[in-house]
Design an enzyme around this catalytic site. Structure first.
Site, PDB file in Angstrom:
ATOM      1  N   SER A  86       0.751  -1.248   0.188  1.00 40.20           N
ATOM      2  CA  SER A  86       0.003  -0.078   0.001  1.00 40.20           C
ATOM      3  C   SER A  86       0.781   1.383   0.107  1.00 40.20           C
ATOM      4  O   SER A  86       2.169   1.267   0.308  1.00 40.20           O
ATOM      5  CB  SER A  86      -0.854   0.061   1.055  1.00 40.20           C
ATOM      6  OG  SER A  86      -1.572  -1.205   1.279  1.00 40.20           O
TER       7      SER A  86
HETATM    8  N1  SAH Z   1      -0.848  -5.064   4.085  1.00 39.36           N
HETATM    9  C1  SAH Z   1       0.004  -5.433   2.777  1.00 39.36           C
HETATM   10  C2  SAH Z   1      -0.842  -5.194   1.591  1.00 39.36           C
HETATM   11  C3  SAH Z   1      -0.853  -6.115   0.515  1.00 39.36           C
HETATM   12  S1  SAH Z   1      -2.248  -6.205  -0.633  1.00 39.36           S
HETATM   13  C4  SAH Z   1       1.308  -4.988   2.708  1.00 39.36           C
HETATM   14  O1  SAH Z   1       1.838  -4.230   3.630  1.00 39.36           O
HETATM   15  O2  SAH Z   1       2.129  -5.120   1.586  1.00 39.36           O
HETATM   16  C5  SAH Z   1      -3.592  -7.060   0.115  1.00 39.36           C
HETATM   17  C6  SAH Z   1      -3.374  -8.483   0.485  1.00 39.36           C
HETATM   18  O3  SAH Z   1      -4.486  -9.006   0.938  1.00 39.36           O
HETATM   19  C7  SAH Z   1      -2.998  -9.222  -0.721  1.00 39.36           C
HETATM   20  O4  SAH Z   1      -1.475 -10.065  -0.532  1.00 39.36           O
HETATM   21  C8  SAH Z   1      -3.940 -10.472  -0.703  1.00 39.36           C
HETATM   22  O5  SAH Z   1      -3.607 -11.702  -1.633  1.00 39.36           O
HETATM   23  C9  SAH Z   1      -4.479 -10.492   0.499  1.00 39.36           C
HETATM   24  N2  SAH Z   1      -5.918 -11.108   0.408  1.00 39.36           N
HETATM   25  C10 SAH Z   1      -6.916 -10.855  -0.053  1.00 39.36           C
HETATM   26  N3  SAH Z   1      -7.935 -11.473   0.277  1.00 39.36           N
HETATM   27  C11 SAH Z   1      -7.549 -12.247   1.521  1.00 39.36           C
HETATM   28  C12 SAH Z   1      -8.224 -12.727   2.467  1.00 39.36           C
HETATM   29  N4  SAH Z   1      -9.474 -13.433   2.115  1.00 39.36           N
HETATM   30  N5  SAH Z   1      -7.549 -13.591   3.353  1.00 39.36           N
HETATM   31  C13 SAH Z   1      -6.232 -13.068   3.675  1.00 39.36           C
HETATM   32  N6  SAH Z   1      -5.638 -12.331   2.578  1.00 39.36           N
HETATM   33  C14 SAH Z   1      -6.098 -11.773   1.587  1.00 39.36           C
END
Ligand code: SAH
Length: 237
Positions: A86
Protein backbone atom coordinates in the site's frame (compact mmCIF):
# COMPACT_ATOMS: atom_id res chain seq x y z
CA UNK A 1 56.63 -9.24 0.25
CA UNK A 2 53.74 -11.21 -1.24
CA UNK A 3 52.25 -11.60 2.24
CA UNK A 4 52.50 -7.87 2.87
CA UNK A 5 50.65 -7.01 -0.38
CA UNK A 6 47.95 -9.50 0.56
CA UNK A 7 47.66 -7.94 4.03
CA UNK A 8 47.21 -4.50 2.47
CA UNK A 9 44.89 -5.50 -0.37
CA UNK A 10 42.40 -7.44 1.75
CA UNK A 11 41.29 -4.50 3.95
CA UNK A 12 41.13 -2.20 0.92
CA UNK A 13 38.92 -4.69 -0.90
CA UNK A 14 36.70 -5.09 2.14
CA UNK A 15 36.39 -1.33 2.44
CA UNK A 16 35.46 -1.03 -1.26
CA UNK A 17 32.71 -3.58 -0.70
CA UNK A 18 31.41 -1.97 2.49
CA UNK A 19 31.30 1.67 1.34
CA UNK A 20 28.46 1.22 -1.19
CA UNK A 21 26.42 -0.83 1.33
CA UNK A 22 26.74 1.83 4.05
CA UNK A 23 26.15 4.64 1.53
CA UNK A 24 22.94 3.06 0.26
CA UNK A 25 21.65 2.47 3.84
CA UNK A 26 22.29 6.16 4.64
CA UNK A 27 20.63 7.15 1.38
CA UNK A 28 17.48 5.10 2.15
CA UNK A 29 17.37 6.58 5.65
CA UNK A 30 17.44 10.09 4.20
CA UNK A 31 14.75 9.23 1.66
CA UNK A 32 12.62 7.69 4.41
CA UNK A 33 12.97 10.83 6.53
CA UNK A 34 11.95 12.99 3.55
CA UNK A 35 8.88 10.80 2.93
CA UNK A 36 7.85 11.03 6.59
CA UNK A 37 8.26 14.79 6.65
CA UNK A 38 6.54 15.56 3.34
CA UNK A 39 3.87 12.87 2.98
CA UNK A 40 3.16 11.62 6.50
CA UNK A 41 3.54 14.56 8.91
CA UNK A 42 3.00 16.99 6.01
CA UNK A 43 -0.28 15.23 5.16
CA UNK A 44 -1.65 15.57 8.69
CA UNK A 45 -0.62 12.37 10.51
CA UNK A 46 -0.09 13.35 14.17
CA UNK A 47 0.20 10.14 16.18
CA UNK A 48 3.77 10.08 17.47
CA UNK A 49 3.96 6.25 17.59
CA UNK A 50 2.82 5.98 13.96
CA UNK A 51 5.43 8.55 12.94
CA UNK A 52 8.15 6.79 14.94
CA UNK A 53 7.31 3.49 13.27
CA UNK A 54 7.24 4.99 9.74
CA UNK A 55 10.71 6.40 10.51
CA UNK A 56 11.97 2.98 11.64
CA UNK A 57 10.78 0.33 9.18
CA UNK A 58 12.91 -0.03 6.01
CA UNK A 59 10.25 -0.06 3.23
CA UNK A 60 12.98 -0.76 0.65
CA UNK A 61 13.33 -4.26 2.14
CA UNK A 62 9.65 -5.05 1.45
CA UNK A 63 9.54 -4.16 -2.25
CA UNK A 64 10.98 -6.21 -5.16
CA UNK A 65 14.71 -5.47 -5.62
CA UNK A 66 14.19 -3.85 -9.04
CA UNK A 67 11.71 -1.36 -7.50
CA UNK A 68 13.84 -0.37 -4.51
CA UNK A 69 14.64 2.98 -6.06
CA UNK A 70 10.92 3.82 -5.79
CA UNK A 71 10.53 2.56 -2.21
CA UNK A 72 10.14 6.07 -0.80
CA UNK A 73 7.80 7.50 -3.39
CA UNK A 74 4.38 7.93 -1.77
CA UNK A 75 2.73 5.31 -3.96
CA UNK A 76 1.66 1.66 -3.94
CA UNK A 77 4.05 -0.73 -5.73
CA UNK A 78 3.50 -4.19 -7.26
CA UNK A 79 4.73 -7.12 -5.15
CA UNK A 80 3.76 -9.95 -7.55
CA UNK A 81 0.64 -12.13 -7.92
CA UNK A 82 -1.36 -9.03 -8.89
CA UNK A 83 -1.00 -7.56 -5.37
CA UNK A 84 0.51 -4.32 -4.08
CA UNK A 85 2.28 -2.89 -1.06
CA UNK A 86 0.00 0.00 0.00
CA UNK A 87 0.82 3.69 -0.36
CA UNK A 88 2.85 4.84 2.70
CA UNK A 89 0.33 7.59 3.58
CA UNK A 90 -2.51 5.03 3.70
CA UNK A 91 -0.38 2.68 5.85
CA UNK A 92 0.24 5.55 8.29
CA UNK A 93 -3.39 6.71 8.25
CA UNK A 94 -4.75 3.22 9.00
CA UNK A 95 -2.16 2.75 11.76
CA UNK A 96 -3.12 6.09 13.31
CA UNK A 97 -6.86 5.29 13.08
CA UNK A 98 -6.27 2.02 14.95
CA UNK A 99 -4.82 3.96 17.97
CA UNK A 100 -2.53 1.03 18.74
CA UNK A 101 -0.66 0.98 22.02
CA UNK A 102 2.10 -1.18 23.43
CA UNK A 103 -0.20 -3.67 25.17
CA UNK A 104 -2.36 -4.28 22.11
CA UNK A 105 -2.77 -7.48 20.14
CA UNK A 106 -3.50 -6.69 16.50
CA UNK A 107 -4.92 -8.81 13.67
CA UNK A 108 -4.11 -8.00 10.04
CA UNK A 109 -5.91 -9.56 7.07
CA UNK A 110 -3.72 -9.36 3.94
CA UNK A 111 -0.03 -9.75 4.87
CA UNK A 112 1.14 -9.03 1.31
CA UNK A 113 4.74 -7.82 1.59
CA UNK A 114 4.67 -7.78 5.41
CA UNK A 115 5.33 -4.02 5.55
CA UNK A 116 2.10 -2.99 7.32
CA UNK A 117 2.58 -5.85 9.82
CA UNK A 118 6.10 -4.55 10.56
CA UNK A 119 4.78 -0.98 11.05
CA UNK A 120 2.22 -2.28 13.56
CA UNK A 121 4.74 -4.57 15.29
CA UNK A 122 6.98 -1.61 16.21
CA UNK A 123 4.10 -0.24 18.30
CA UNK A 124 1.97 -3.21 19.43
CA UNK A 125 2.69 -6.13 21.72
CA UNK A 126 1.80 -8.78 19.13
CA UNK A 127 0.66 -8.84 15.52
CA UNK A 128 -1.17 -11.75 13.89
CA UNK A 129 -1.33 -11.58 10.10
CA UNK A 130 -3.09 -13.80 7.54
CA UNK A 131 -2.37 -14.03 3.79
CA UNK A 132 -4.42 -16.01 1.28
CA UNK A 133 -1.72 -16.28 -1.45
CA UNK A 134 0.68 -18.91 -0.14
CA UNK A 135 3.95 -17.79 -1.83
CA UNK A 136 3.39 -14.20 -0.64
CA UNK A 137 2.68 -15.37 2.91
CA UNK A 138 5.78 -17.57 2.95
CA UNK A 139 8.02 -14.81 1.55
CA UNK A 140 6.70 -12.24 4.04
CA UNK A 141 7.13 -14.61 6.97
CA UNK A 142 10.76 -15.29 5.97
CA UNK A 143 11.47 -11.57 5.53
CA UNK A 144 9.93 -10.60 8.88
CA UNK A 145 12.00 -13.26 10.65
CA UNK A 146 15.21 -12.15 8.88
CA UNK A 147 14.54 -8.56 9.92
CA UNK A 148 13.99 -9.60 13.53
CA UNK A 149 10.27 -8.89 14.00
CA UNK A 150 9.78 -11.55 16.65
CA UNK A 151 6.29 -10.39 17.72
CA UNK A 152 4.63 -11.09 14.33
CA UNK A 153 2.78 -14.37 13.80
CA UNK A 154 1.92 -15.32 10.23
CA UNK A 155 -0.61 -17.72 8.79
CA UNK A 156 -1.73 -18.75 5.30
CA UNK A 157 -5.49 -18.87 4.79
CA UNK A 158 -8.72 -17.00 4.15
CA UNK A 159 -8.79 -14.08 6.58
CA UNK A 160 -12.59 -13.79 6.31
CA UNK A 161 -12.80 -16.05 9.36
CA UNK A 162 -10.16 -14.16 11.37
CA UNK A 163 -7.91 -16.07 13.77
CA UNK A 164 -10.33 -17.51 16.28
CA UNK A 165 -7.82 -19.22 18.60
CA UNK A 166 -6.04 -15.89 19.19
CA UNK A 167 -9.14 -13.69 19.49
CA UNK A 168 -10.18 -11.22 20.78
CA UNK A 169 -8.05 -8.45 19.24
CA UNK A 170 -7.70 -4.82 20.36
CA UNK A 171 -7.33 -3.75 16.74
CA UNK A 172 -8.07 -5.34 13.36
CA UNK A 173 -6.84 -4.05 10.01
CA UNK A 174 -7.99 -5.35 6.64
CA UNK A 175 -5.78 -4.35 3.72
CA UNK A 176 -7.96 -5.64 0.84
CA UNK A 177 -11.40 -4.30 -0.12
CA UNK A 178 -14.39 -6.46 0.81
CA UNK A 179 -18.01 -5.85 -0.25
CA UNK A 180 -19.09 -6.14 3.38
CA UNK A 181 -17.47 -6.25 6.80
CA UNK A 182 -16.90 -9.95 7.61
CA UNK A 183 -19.06 -10.81 10.67
CA UNK A 184 -16.37 -13.17 12.12
CA UNK A 185 -14.01 -10.17 12.31
CA UNK A 186 -16.60 -8.07 14.18
CA UNK A 187 -17.01 -10.95 16.61
CA UNK A 188 -13.25 -11.12 17.21
CA UNK A 189 -12.94 -7.41 18.06
CA UNK A 190 -12.57 -6.69 21.80
CA UNK A 191 -14.98 -4.33 23.55
CA UNK A 192 -13.12 -1.00 23.25
CA UNK A 193 -11.49 -2.27 20.02
CA UNK A 194 -10.99 -0.58 16.61
CA UNK A 195 -11.17 -2.00 13.08
CA UNK A 196 -10.05 -0.31 9.88
CA UNK A 197 -11.35 -1.79 6.61
CA UNK A 198 -11.88 -0.65 3.00
CA UNK A 199 -15.39 -1.58 1.84
CA UNK A 200 -16.66 -1.56 -1.75
CA UNK A 201 -16.60 -3.29 -5.12
CA UNK A 202 -13.34 -4.45 -6.74
CA UNK A 203 -11.60 -1.89 -9.00
CA UNK A 204 -13.97 0.97 -8.02
CA UNK A 205 -13.28 3.61 -5.41
CA UNK A 206 -14.08 2.11 -2.02
CA UNK A 207 -14.65 3.71 1.36
CA UNK A 208 -12.18 3.30 4.20
CA UNK A 209 -14.26 2.62 7.32
CA UNK A 210 -13.39 2.81 10.99
CA UNK A 211 -15.42 0.49 13.18
CA UNK A 212 -15.31 0.95 16.94
CA UNK A 213 -16.78 -1.35 19.56
CA UNK A 214 -17.71 0.23 22.88
CA UNK A 215 -17.35 -1.37 26.33
CA UNK A 216 -20.93 -2.65 26.13
CA UNK A 217 -20.16 -4.37 22.83
CA UNK A 218 -22.04 -1.95 20.49
CA UNK A 219 -20.51 -1.08 17.10
CA UNK A 220 -20.19 2.36 15.47
CA UNK A 221 -19.05 2.69 11.84
CA UNK A 222 -17.53 5.89 10.47
CA UNK A 223 -16.56 6.64 6.83
CA UNK A 224 -13.06 8.08 6.61
CA UNK A 225 -12.17 8.62 2.92
CA UNK A 226 -12.37 7.10 -0.58
CA UNK A 227 -9.57 4.60 -1.27
CA UNK A 228 -8.57 2.01 -3.86
CA UNK A 229 -7.41 -1.38 -2.58
CA UNK A 230 -6.89 -4.74 -4.25
CA UNK A 231 -9.92 -7.06 -3.85
CA UNK A 232 -10.58 -9.20 -0.81
CA UNK A 233 -10.69 -12.71 -2.25
CA UNK A 234 -12.26 -15.86 -0.84
CA UNK A 235 -10.76 -19.34 -0.65
CA UNK A 236 -13.88 -20.85 -2.26
CA UNK A 237 -14.08 -18.44 -5.24
N1 SAH B 1 -0.69 -5.15 3.99
C1 SAH B 1 -0.04 -5.44 2.75
C2 SAH B 1 -0.90 -5.03 1.56
C3 SAH B 1 -1.02 -6.17 0.63
S1 SAH B 1 -2.31 -6.04 -0.59
C4 SAH B 1 1.36 -4.82 2.70
O1 SAH B 1 1.74 -4.08 3.61
O2 SAH B 1 2.10 -5.12 1.76
C5 SAH B 1 -3.59 -7.01 0.16
C6 SAH B 1 -3.28 -8.47 0.41
O3 SAH B 1 -4.47 -9.07 0.89
C7 SAH B 1 -2.87 -9.26 -0.83
O4 SAH B 1 -1.63 -9.87 -0.61
C8 SAH B 1 -3.98 -10.31 -0.97
O5 SAH B 1 -3.53 -11.56 -1.44
C9 SAH B 1 -4.49 -10.40 0.47
N2 SAH B 1 -5.85 -10.95 0.62
C10 SAH B 1 -6.93 -10.74 -0.18
N3 SAH B 1 -7.99 -11.41 0.28
C11 SAH B 1 -7.57 -12.07 1.41
C12 SAH B 1 -8.21 -12.94 2.34
N4 SAH B 1 -9.49 -13.32 2.20
N5 SAH B 1 -7.48 -13.41 3.38
C13 SAH B 1 -6.18 -13.08 3.54
N6 SAH B 1 -5.52 -12.26 2.67
C14 SAH B 1 -6.21 -11.76 1.63
Amino acid sequence: MKGMVFKLVTPVLLLCMLIPIVASAVNYRNERERLVRNHIIGAGIKDTETIRSMRTVPREKFVPTELRKHAYANQPLPIGYGQTISQPYIVALMTELLSVDEDDRVLEIGTGSGYQAAILAVIAQEVFTIEIIEPLGIAASKKLTELGYGNIHTRIGDGYYGWEEQAPFDAIIVTAAADHIPPPLLKQLSPGGRMCIPVGQPYFPQVLKLVTRDREGNFTVRDILPVQFVPFTRADE
